[in-house]
Design an enzyme around this catalytic site. Structure first.
Site, PDB file in Angstrom:
ATOM      1  N   HIS A 101      -0.406   4.580   8.505  1.00 58.30           N
ATOM      2  CA  HIS A 101       0.396   3.426   8.918  1.00 58.30           C
ATOM      3  C   HIS A 101       1.863   3.574   8.519  1.00 58.30           C
ATOM      4  O   HIS A 101       2.745   3.094   9.253  1.00 58.30           O
ATOM      5  CB  HIS A 101      -0.248   2.114   8.437  1.00 58.30           C
ATOM      6  CG  HIS A 101       0.246   1.556   7.160  1.00 58.30           C
ATOM      7  ND1 HIS A 101      -0.206   1.985   5.932  1.00 58.30           N
ATOM      8  CD2 HIS A 101       1.151   0.574   6.900  1.00 58.30           C
ATOM      9  CE1 HIS A 101       0.396   1.294   4.976  1.00 58.30           C
ATOM     10  NE2 HIS A 101       1.229   0.438   5.529  1.00 58.30           N
TER      11      HIS A 101
ATOM     12  N   SER B 149       0.836  -1.208   0.000  1.00 59.96           N
ATOM     13  CA  SER B 149       0.000   0.000   0.000  1.00 59.96           C
ATOM     14  C   SER B 149       0.865   1.249   0.000  1.00 59.96           C
ATOM     15  O   SER B 149       0.588   2.210  -0.722  1.00 59.96           O
ATOM     16  CB  SER B 149      -0.919   0.003   1.226  1.00 59.96           C
ATOM     17  OG  SER B 149      -1.830  -1.069   1.177  1.00 59.96           O
ATOM     18  N   GLU B 150       1.912   1.260   0.842  1.00 56.99           N
ATOM     19  CA  GLU B 150       2.860   2.369   0.869  1.00 56.99           C
ATOM     20  C   GLU B 150       4.272   1.878   1.151  1.00 56.99           C
ATOM     21  O   GLU B 150       4.460   0.845   1.805  1.00 56.99           O
ATOM     22  CB  GLU B 150       2.483   3.415   1.932  1.00 56.99           C
ATOM     23  CG  GLU B 150       1.333   4.326   1.563  1.00 56.99           C
ATOM     24  CD  GLU B 150       0.006   3.865   2.116  1.00 56.99           C
ATOM     25  OE1 GLU B 150      -1.023   4.439   1.760  1.00 56.99           O
ATOM     26  OE2 GLU B 150       0.002   2.899   2.906  1.00 56.99           O
ATOM     27  N   THR B 151       5.228   2.638   0.650  1.00 56.05           N
ATOM     28  CA  THR B 151       6.644   2.459   0.954  1.00 56.05           C
ATOM     29  C   THR B 151       7.176   3.783   1.468  1.00 56.05           C
ATOM     30  O   THR B 151       6.848   4.846   0.920  1.00 56.05           O
ATOM     31  CB  THR B 151       7.429   2.022  -0.294  1.00 56.05           C
ATOM     32  OG1 THR B 151       6.942   0.745  -0.729  1.00 56.05           O
ATOM     33  CG2 THR B 151       8.913   1.905  -0.002  1.00 56.05           C
TER      34      THR B 151
END
Length: 303
Positions: free
Chosen positions: A76, A45-47
């Site tokens: 998050h 979802s994210e880095t």
């Protein structure tokens, strides 16, 4: 160039639950396009990319990317990065530690309190950025319900109705009648574009009061296909915005109110988000987002 990275599961006390985030350390030499390429490679979802801070009062600067674009803020990744940096930079005393991690993000400065006790998962909590816009009603119930694979009678409960809240990012909030309807939710692309993309909505957060866990106050799902996220197992930024929706419809009295949100259950990645709301003179004055995180992997990127 070799860069160390870690993967954490966030909003969970156990590995393979919650929302995974990849965190790349000492990423100052990477260009924006290289960061985006790495985020697509991880395909989470994210880095997060950790860089040196621009002022001595901050622990680090971070940049956050989905597989398709950069975000000025996300929950998050903020929590995961802070817990990792606290773990790497703070010594344990009798098996315990407390730290304040100050992060520079595109949206501004975010301070995260991190505590670790007795060898268990670390817990972090941060003050969410304030939102000045008021929730707006979402019209055309047949279209927005069709966009998530439901019928209009499955949308809404009590006095809760679909709303839009323009923030970072902009979310649509859709109350769903029950868990049975929540289990049926699916993105329908031909309706989604008209219902959400054309309105500038980046994520759709569906919620119901019916919960799987006895300790939860809300059960949620979040979809953001326009950000390259088909479904998110835990969404701190959406939970922070959701506080304004709770106040809009539930009209909480003055004081501090805590709500536990469960998410990711349909994905097999159960998550627990702690939402704390402070109300004064009938208005929402502060929102805090908290949760646990665990490290599950680390490695080296060879660029």
């Amino acid at each position: 160039m070799a860069l160390t990275y870690h993967v954490l599961d966030v909003f969970t006390e156990r590995p393979f639950g919650g929302n995974p985030v990849a965190i790349v350390l000492e990423a100052d030499r990477l260009s924006s396009s290289e960061m985006q390429t790495i985020a697509r490679e991880f395909n989470l979802s994210e880095t997060v990319f950790v860089l040196a801070s621009s002022s001595p009062g901050h622990t680090a600067r971070i940049r956050i990317f989905t597989p398709s674009r950069e975000l000025p803020f996300a929950g998050h990744p903020t929590l995961g990065a802070a817990i990792l940096l606290a773990d790497l930079r703070t010594s344990l005393v009798n098996g315990e530690s407390d730290a304040i991690i100050a992060l520079e993000e595109e949206i501004g400065s975010i301070r995260v309190g991190v505590r670790k006790r007795g060898g268990g998962a670390a817990f972090g909590e941060f003050d969410a950025p304030k939102i000045s816009n008021a929730p707006e009603a979402l019209s055309e119930p047949e279209e927005i319900s069709a966009a998530v694979g439901l019928i209009s009678t499955e949308i809404g409960f009590e006095n809760h109705k679909p709303t839009l809240l323009k923030s970072v990012p902009t979310f649509a909030f859709m109350p769903v009648a029950n868990l049975e309807a929540m289990a049926k939710v699916r993105v329908t692309p031909k309706h989604w574009v008209r219902a959400f993309t054309d309105r500038g909505v980046q994520g759709v957060y569906l919620y119901t009061r019916q919960c799987v866990r006895a300790q939860s106050a809300f059960h949620a799902r979040m979809f953001a296909p326009d950000l390259g996220v088909p479904e998110d197992p835990a969404t701190g930024s959406a939970a922070a915005s959701f506080a304004y929706i709770v106040q809009e419809f539930d009209v909480l009295p003055d004081g501090t109110h805590k709500r536990a949100i469960e998410q990711g259950i349909e994905m097999g990645r159960p998550s627990a988000i702690s939402l704390t709301m402070t109300v004064a003179r009938g208005k929402l004055e502060g929102v805090r987002i908290g949760g646990y995180a665990v490290r599950i992997a680390e490695g080296v990127l060879k660029i």
